[in-house]
Scaffold this motif. Structure first.
Motif, PDB file in Angstrom:
ATOM      1  N   THR A  16      60.721  36.387  -7.397  1.00 30.40           N
ATOM      2  CA  THR A  16      61.020  35.701  -6.145  1.00 30.40           C
ATOM      3  C   THR A  16      59.700  35.502  -5.415  1.00 30.40           C
ATOM      4  O   THR A  16      58.971  36.461  -5.162  1.00 30.40           O
ATOM      5  CB  THR A  16      61.971  36.531  -5.267  1.00 30.40           C
ATOM      6  OG1 THR A  16      63.200  36.737  -5.971  1.00 30.40           O
ATOM      7  CG2 THR A  16      62.260  35.804  -3.956  1.00 30.40           C
ATOM      8  N   ILE A 227      72.796  29.583   5.243  1.00 40.84           N
ATOM      9  CA  ILE A 227      73.470  30.216   4.110  1.00 40.84           C
ATOM     10  C   ILE A 227      74.565  29.331   3.495  1.00 40.84           C
ATOM     11  O   ILE A 227      74.628  29.188   2.265  1.00 40.84           O
ATOM     12  CB  ILE A 227      74.041  31.592   4.513  1.00 40.84           C
ATOM     13  CG1 ILE A 227      72.908  32.611   4.657  1.00 40.84           C
ATOM     14  CG2 ILE A 227      75.062  32.089   3.493  1.00 40.84           C
ATOM     15  CD1 ILE A 227      72.154  32.905   3.376  1.00 40.84           C
ATOM     16  N   LEU A 230      73.112  26.690   1.284  1.00 35.92           N
ATOM     17  CA  LEU A 230      72.503  27.286   0.094  1.00 35.92           C
ATOM     18  C   LEU A 230      73.583  27.666  -0.921  1.00 35.92           C
ATOM     19  O   LEU A 230      73.437  27.421  -2.126  1.00 35.92           O
ATOM     20  CB  LEU A 230      71.709  28.531   0.478  1.00 35.92           C
ATOM     21  CG  LEU A 230      70.435  28.305   1.284  1.00 35.92           C
ATOM     22  CD1 LEU A 230      69.872  29.642   1.765  1.00 35.92           C
ATOM     23  CD2 LEU A 230      69.389  27.557   0.470  1.00 35.92           C
ATOM     24  N   ALA A 244      64.478  28.201   0.164  1.00 36.53           N
ATOM     25  CA  ALA A 244      65.190  28.463   1.417  1.00 36.53           C
ATOM     26  C   ALA A 244      64.221  29.025   2.444  1.00 36.53           C
ATOM     27  O   ALA A 244      63.706  30.131   2.264  1.00 36.53           O
ATOM     28  CB  ALA A 244      66.323  29.452   1.178  1.00 36.53           C
ATOM     29  N   THR A 289      67.774  37.612   3.603  1.00 32.75           N
ATOM     30  CA  THR A 289      67.058  37.866   2.351  1.00 32.75           C
ATOM     31  C   THR A 289      67.984  38.479   1.313  1.00 32.75           C
ATOM     32  O   THR A 289      67.934  38.116   0.123  1.00 32.75           O
ATOM     33  CB  THR A 289      65.860  38.793   2.603  1.00 32.75           C
ATOM     34  OG1 THR A 289      65.041  38.250   3.651  1.00 32.75           O
ATOM     35  CG2 THR A 289      65.020  38.944   1.352  1.00 32.75           C
ATOM     36  N   ARG A 291      71.166  38.021   1.042  1.00 31.17           N
ATOM     37  CA  ARG A 291      72.068  36.987   0.521  1.00 31.17           C
ATOM     38  C   ARG A 291      71.326  36.056  -0.430  1.00 31.17           C
ATOM     39  O   ARG A 291      71.876  35.659  -1.470  1.00 31.17           O
ATOM     40  CB  ARG A 291      72.675  36.192   1.695  1.00 31.17           C
ATOM     41  CG  ARG A 291      73.732  35.172   1.246  1.00 31.17           C
ATOM     42  CD  ARG A 291      74.869  35.841   0.494  1.00 31.17           C
ATOM     43  NE  ARG A 291      75.887  34.906   0.025  1.00 31.17           N
ATOM     44  CZ  ARG A 291      76.489  35.005  -1.155  1.00 31.17           C
ATOM     45  NH1 ARG A 291      76.187  36.003  -1.991  1.00 31.17           N
ATOM     46  NH2 ARG A 291      77.401  34.122  -1.512  1.00 31.17           N
ATOM     47  N   CYS A 292      70.087  35.719  -0.107  1.00 28.94           N
ATOM     48  CA  CYS A 292      69.294  34.875  -1.014  1.00 28.94           C
ATOM     49  C   CYS A 292      69.098  35.576  -2.359  1.00 28.94           C
ATOM     50  O   CYS A 292      69.134  34.931  -3.415  1.00 28.94           O
ATOM     51  CB  CYS A 292      67.939  34.551  -0.388  1.00 28.94           C
ATOM     52  SG  CYS A 292      68.013  33.313   0.926  1.00 28.94           S
ATOM     53  N   ILE A 297      68.025  32.909  -5.369  1.00 32.29           N
ATOM     54  CA  ILE A 297      67.143  31.836  -4.909  1.00 32.29           C
ATOM     55  C   ILE A 297      65.708  32.319  -5.070  1.00 32.29           C
ATOM     56  O   ILE A 297      65.313  33.328  -4.477  1.00 32.29           O
ATOM     57  CB  ILE A 297      67.460  31.456  -3.457  1.00 32.29           C
ATOM     58  CG1 ILE A 297      68.865  30.856  -3.403  1.00 32.29           C
ATOM     59  CG2 ILE A 297      66.431  30.475  -2.906  1.00 32.29           C
ATOM     60  CD1 ILE A 297      69.381  30.604  -2.014  1.00 32.29           C
ATOM     61  N   VAL A 300      61.602  31.768  -1.352  1.00 35.35           N
ATOM     62  CA  VAL A 300      62.141  32.069  -0.029  1.00 35.35           C
ATOM     63  C   VAL A 300      60.994  32.233   0.964  1.00 35.35           C
ATOM     64  O   VAL A 300      59.864  32.560   0.602  1.00 35.35           O
ATOM     65  CB  VAL A 300      63.003  33.349  -0.024  1.00 35.35           C
ATOM     66  CG1 VAL A 300      64.216  33.182  -0.906  1.00 35.35           C
ATOM     67  CG2 VAL A 300      62.177  34.566  -0.460  1.00 35.35           C
TER      68      VAL A 300
END
Length: 362
Positions: A16, A227, A230, A244, A289, A291-292, A297, A300
């Motif tokens: 990430t 969110i 996304l 994101a 973060t 949730r990403c 994802i 970020v």
């Protein structure tokens, strides 16, 4: 270009990548940049401060030094009477970013942004937009950018122009393209769209078709209202890694853009000068973060309103220990909230046990 592992390889390897943005608002808060034009004149006036902010964000956990060339285009600099300094400003911002990236083992990216010149169907405006993108891409490549960001595009077609410019003049560097919701528009089914009426997931697919390597969303929406779009993009499988980068303001589903957020005390629109009362907490960043990470994802970051402590919160949520983590909060030794009895003043301990309303009355 740097010898460190490139952006796309990092994403392919399952990493990430954290990217700190938000220089415009940060320097306006510090008093080195004028709200309104929001032009990055501080690069010329106080380059040492820009270099330090680059370092501060890396120290907090950013994997990328994003050159401060946002709104560093010909139209914007003409607006403030400094068009003759434009190339020097861009190159200086890029050179410093390259130097800091090399010093810290991070990546460096150039940065294009919405121009406020582009108009759909206006050939003259489109030609000017293309020209501005071309020169900024060429400067970024000359100064060793590892990739180039094109961000905050309300119109899909302006985002396409930025993508094409990076692909044509970028000499093979990856293109990260993110769109924003300058205007609150929806389809007949209630799905959010770009300013030119293209549903978000379809807009992302078109950018991928034009050659964008990473696509997604930045700016305008805060963590809570970003969110859902996304989640929709992940479910839609748009064909490229997602990005994101929300603003650090408490937008809502009802008011998804910080342009229209009301001040909770006055009811008046808070943008742009009274947004401080709507800042996100570090806890908001942690939840976003998390949730990403669940959505996998890979790119970020944080946009307008960002500061190093927010970036550190994002990095630490992803399990990282940054240089700035040495000074992460430790309430166990706080005079009021601490657990070491030898360091806690009895008066403040009693005060802490008192309800906030009782304290106010006293």
């Amino acid at each position: 270009m740097s010898k460190t592992t490139g952006l796309l390889q990092r994403i392919q390897d399952g990493e990430t990548v954290i990217v700190a943005e938000g220089y415009i608002f940060a320097f306006e808060r510090l008093g080195y940049l004028k709200a309104g034009p929001f032009t990055p004149e501080v690069v010329m006036d106080h380059p040492e401060l820009v270099r330090q902010m680059y370092k501060d964000f890396v120290r907090a956990g950013s994997d990328v030094v994003q050159a401060f060339t946002y709104y560093g285009n010909r139209s914007k600099f003409k607006l403030v009477g400094r068009e003759d300094e434009l190339e020097k400003q861009n190159r200086l911002a890029l050179k410093m970013a390259r130097e800091v990236a090399d010093e810290t083992g991070t990546l460096m990216c150039g940065d294009l942004s919405n121009t406020w010149v582009y108009e759909p169907g206006n050939d003259e405006a489109i030609t000017k937009t293309k020209s501005m993108f071309k020169e900024q891409v060429e400067w970024a490549v000359d100064e060793g950018a590892d990739f180039i960001v094109g961000e905050t595009f309300g119109h899909l077609e302006e985002a396409v122009l930025a993508t094409k410019a990076i692909k044509e003049y970028g000499k093979g560097v990856p293109a990260v393209i993110t769109i924003a919701t300058h205007f609150t528009k929806t389809t007949t089914e209630g799905k959010p769209t770009t300013a030119d009426g293209i549903e978000f997931n379809e807009a992302l697919r078109r950018l991928v078709a034009e050659g964008a390597d990473v696509v997604g969303f930045n700016c305008t929406r805060g963590p809570r209202s970003m969110i859902p779009i996304l989640e929709s993009a992940v479910e839609a499988n748009i064909g490229a890694p997602l990005a994101a980068l929300p603003v650090l303001y408490r937008t809502t589903i009802k008011e998804p853009s910080f342009f229209t957020l009301p001040d909770p005390w006055t009811g008046e629109r808070a943008f742009p000068l009274d947004l401080d009362c709507l800042l996100c907490s570090r806890g908001d960043v942690v939840k976003f973060t998390q949730r990403c990470a669940q959505l996998k994802i890979p790119y970020v970051g944080l946009c307008c309103g960002n500061a190093p402590h927010y970036t550190r919160a994002m990095a630490e949520t992803l399990g990282r220990v940054t240089e700035a983590s040495k000074f992460s909060p430790d309430m166990s030794v706080h005079g009021m909230y601490g657990t070491d009895d030898t360091k806690i003043n009895i008066y403040y301990t009693d005060l802490h046990k008192t309800s906030s309303s009782d304290t106010i009355k006293k």
